[in-house]
Design an enzyme around this catalytic site. Structure first.
Site, short mmCIF file in Angstrom:
data_model
loop_
_atom_site.label_atom_id
_atom_site.label_comp_id
_atom_site.label_asym_id
_atom_site.label_seq_id
_atom_site.Cartn_x
_atom_site.Cartn_y
_atom_site.Cartn_z
N ILE A 1 0.84 -1.20 0.00
CA ILE A 1 0.00 0.00 0.00
C ILE A 1 0.87 1.25 0.00
O ILE A 1 0.63 2.18 -0.77
CB ILE A 1 -0.98 -0.01 1.20
CG1 ILE A 1 -1.91 -1.22 1.09
CG2 ILE A 1 -1.78 1.29 1.25
CD1 ILE A 1 -2.81 -1.45 2.29
N ASP B 1 -9.02 5.52 9.78
CA ASP B 1 -9.93 4.49 9.26
C ASP B 1 -9.98 3.27 10.19
O ASP B 1 -10.87 2.44 10.07
CB ASP B 1 -9.42 4.06 7.87
CG ASP B 1 -10.39 3.15 7.14
OD1 ASP B 1 -11.61 3.45 7.16
OD2 ASP B 1 -9.95 2.16 6.54
N HIS C 1 -13.26 1.77 8.99
CA HIS C 1 -12.45 0.67 8.41
C HIS C 1 -12.97 0.24 7.04
O HIS C 1 -13.28 -0.93 6.81
CB HIS C 1 -12.40 -0.54 9.37
CG HIS C 1 -11.19 -1.40 9.13
ND1 HIS C 1 -10.58 -2.12 10.11
CD2 HIS C 1 -10.48 -1.67 7.99
CE1 HIS C 1 -9.55 -2.78 9.62
NE2 HIS C 1 -9.47 -2.53 8.31
N SER D 1 -3.92 1.85 8.60
CA SER D 1 -3.20 0.56 8.72
C SER D 1 -3.90 -0.31 9.76
O SER D 1 -4.81 -1.06 9.43
CB SER D 1 -1.73 0.78 9.05
OG SER D 1 -1.55 1.45 10.28
N GLU E 1 -12.64 -2.08 17.47
CA GLU E 1 -13.65 -1.85 16.45
C GLU E 1 -14.86 -2.76 16.70
O GLU E 1 -14.69 -3.91 17.11
CB GLU E 1 -13.07 -2.14 15.06
CG GLU E 1 -11.93 -1.18 14.72
CD GLU E 1 -11.36 -1.39 13.32
OE1 GLU E 1 -11.89 -2.23 12.57
OE2 GLU E 1 -10.36 -0.72 13.00
P1 NAI Z 1 2.95 -4.90 3.50
O1 NAI Z 1 3.35 -6.05 4.33
O2 NAI Z 1 3.00 -5.02 2.02
O3 NAI Z 1 3.81 -3.63 3.92
C1 NAI Z 1 4.09 -3.29 5.25
C2 NAI Z 1 5.44 -2.59 5.26
O4 NAI Z 1 5.69 -2.12 6.58
C3 NAI Z 1 6.60 -3.51 4.88
O5 NAI Z 1 7.38 -2.92 3.89
C4 NAI Z 1 7.37 -3.66 6.20
O6 NAI Z 1 8.76 -3.84 6.01
C5 NAI Z 1 7.05 -2.34 6.88
N1 NAI Z 1 7.23 -2.34 8.33
C6 NAI Z 1 7.01 -3.36 9.20
N2 NAI Z 1 7.28 -2.98 10.45
C7 NAI Z 1 7.69 -1.69 10.38
C8 NAI Z 1 8.12 -0.75 11.34
N3 NAI Z 1 8.18 -1.05 12.64
N4 NAI Z 1 8.49 0.48 10.89
C9 NAI Z 1 8.45 0.78 9.57
N5 NAI Z 1 8.06 -0.08 8.61
C10 NAI Z 1 7.67 -1.29 9.01
O7 NAI Z 1 1.46 -4.52 3.98
P2 NAI Z 1 0.36 -3.74 3.15
O8 NAI Z 1 -0.37 -4.69 2.29
O9 NAI Z 1 0.95 -2.55 2.51
O10 NAI Z 1 -0.63 -3.29 4.35
C11 NAI Z 1 -0.22 -2.30 5.28
C12 NAI Z 1 -1.26 -2.14 6.40
O11 NAI Z 1 -2.52 -1.77 5.87
C13 NAI Z 1 -1.50 -3.41 7.21
O12 NAI Z 1 -1.55 -3.07 8.58
C14 NAI Z 1 -2.88 -3.84 6.80
O13 NAI Z 1 -3.54 -4.53 7.84
C15 NAI Z 1 -3.54 -2.51 6.53
N6 NAI Z 1 -4.72 -2.56 5.65
C16 NAI Z 1 -5.79 -1.77 5.96
C17 NAI Z 1 -6.93 -1.77 5.17
C18 NAI Z 1 -8.07 -0.89 5.47
O14 NAI Z 1 -9.18 -1.19 5.06
N7 NAI Z 1 -7.86 0.22 6.12
C19 NAI Z 1 -7.04 -2.68 4.02
C20 NAI Z 1 -5.81 -3.39 3.72
C21 NAI Z 1 -4.71 -3.35 4.55
#
Ligand code: NAI
Length: 403
Positions: free
Chosen positions: A156, A258, A287, A233, A263
């Site tokens: 994302i 969001d 969300h 996130s 929740e």
């Molecule tokens: P992803 O796994 O592709 O990317 C997460 C990134 O965060 C990775 O590059 C990782 O190295 C980095 N990361 C991990 N720990 C870290 C830290 N302590 N400091 C800095 N960077 C760190 O995940 P994606 O698919 O991009 O999703 C990100 C978030 O979005 C997740 O928490 C997911 O649950 C949430 N999400 C929320 C949605 C919503 O409806 N609001 C829908 C889809 C995802």
């Protein structure tokens, strides 16, 4: 393959139901999430469970006698924190999710929010709905030329960065892992350095021990004065009381949130409370970042395809808790799968069972992690059921079935 029973909860897209029916499954739908005891009762005779983010598949659920038929769980969403993954693995329940299907939906919403916050569009919208014409634009700014700080440059985060650049923003990011910058994005070595330079800070990290409370009072204070914070996130990443205080003091100029630490389980609930309510220039959404028609359909397609491949071919590719194992199907053979404890001598015992049944092995593929082994095997003769019965008697066996 015997007819398998599928239970789909939480209003999963019909594309998944149709695909599973076409694959020969019986599908039952429940449009809400189920509480632990309700879920246990509903699992009797169920082979495949489909959930979204509001159903908790706990250790108790997985170890209940009602869940003894369960082979796989499909999380029709990105996160899998709601599932006890290790107990599932130890029970031989393979878990799949849809890691990328709603990436773009979240990124588009975040970009919309950046512009909303920059122009205080949420407040103007609320006022006009109440009949108040307030044609003021004090503090309204373009986003062009501003710095967008992305925390967590994963699926994302990178998409948000790319879209931000289309709007003329300077993109900087902080990630714990080394990441290839896309476009002109600049990596920044520390969170503090990113916070100090960003006009908009947007969070895209997973929920881990390190990210829990990662935006607390100190980090919010380290943001540039007048900057905005966006969290789509996980709810535990931001201390909402600290954010509310910073919004009241004017240090933070706006926020879009969001996700929340607690929740509601039901999609429609009254009386939801957050410290961010009634504060100026705060956009609150329930969300829905990843919830678009396109995302739901694509999640439905992606997860049902993984589940069907697992139940029909035994392919665990893309699973979040099983060793990866995918054996190309070959005509005229009989497939069986065997989940076992990862102890010495398993293959010897398995092959003895096959030999004793008078069957011949056409192909065999084993993949292990420190705890379990997952074996997919094709036999030349139609003795898969007989071999499965033999395998079920082995002490190491967690689960054996003819696919
Ligand atoms: P992803 O796994 O592709 O990317 C997460 C990134 O965060 C990775 O590059 C990782 O190295 C980095 N990361 C991990 N720990 C870290 C830290 N302590 N400091 C800095 N960077 C760190 O995940 P994606 O698919 O991009 O999703 C990100 C978030 O979005 C997740 O928490 C997911 O649950 C949430 N999400 C929320 C949605 C919503 O409806 N609001 C829908 C889809 C995802």
């Amino acid at each position: 393959m015997p007819r398998l029973n599928v239970l789909l909860l939480e209003n999963i897209h019909a594309v998944a139901e149709n695909a599973l029916i076409e694959a020969g499954c019986s599908v039952k739908r429940v449009n809400s999430a189920l509480k632990e005891d309700e879920l246990i009762a509903a699992l009797e005779g169920v082979h495949v469970l489909g959930i979204r983010s509001k159903t908790n598949v706990t250790k108790k659920v997985l170890e209940s006698p009602q869940a003894r038929s369960l082979l796989a769980v499909g999380a029709f969403c990105i996160g899998t924190n709601q599932i006890a993954l290790e107990p599932a693995m130890r029970r031989g329940v393979c878990v799949f999710n849809a890691p990328f299907s709603n990436t773009r939906s979240v990124a588009e919403m975040v970009i919309a929010e950046i512009i909303m916050l920059s122009r205080q569009l949420g407040d103007r919208n609320n006022e006009l709905h109440q009949g108040v014409w307030r044609k003021i634009a004090t503090g309204s700014k373009e986003v062009r030329g501003k710095t967008l700080g992305v925390v967590g440059y994963g699926h994302i985060g990178t998409q948000v960065g790319i879209l931000g650049e289309f709007f003329g923003m300077k993109v900087a990011f902080y990630d714990v892992a080394a990441k290839l910058p896309l476009g002109n994005a600049q990596p920044v070595p520390t969170l503090e350095a990113l916070l100090a330079q960003s006009d908009f800070v947007t969070l895209h990290v997973p929920e881990t021990q390190q990210t829990r409370g990662m935006m607390g009072a100190a980090q919010i204070a380290a943001m540039k004065k007048g900057a905005c914070l966006i969290n789509a996130s996980r709810g535990t990443v931001v201390d909402l009381d600290a954010l509310a205080a910073a919004l009241k003091s004017g240090h933070v100029q706006g926020a879009a949130v969001d996700v929340y630490p607690d929740e509601p389980e039901q999609s429609e609930t009254k009386g939801f409370v957050t410290p961010l309510q009634k504060l100026p220039n705060v956009v609150l959404t329930p969300h829905v970042g990843g919830s678009t028609l396109e995302a739901q359909e694509s999640i439905g397609r992606e997860v049902s395809a993984s589940l069907i491949k697992y139940i029909t071919q035994g392919a665990s590719t893309g699973s979040v808790n099983f060793p990866m194992c995918e054996l190309a199907p070959s005509k005229g053979t009989y497939r069986l799968t065997h989940v076992h404890q990862n102890v010495p001598g398993v293959l010897r015992d398995v092959n003895r069972v096959v030999g004793d049944a008078g069957a011949n092995i056409h192909a065999q593929l084993l993949s292990t992690n420190p705890d379990i082994g997952y074996l997919v095997m094709d036999l030349d003769t139609e003795l898969a059921e007989q071999v499965v019965q033999g395998l079920q008697k082995l002490a190491c066996t967690i689960q054996a079935r003819a696919a």
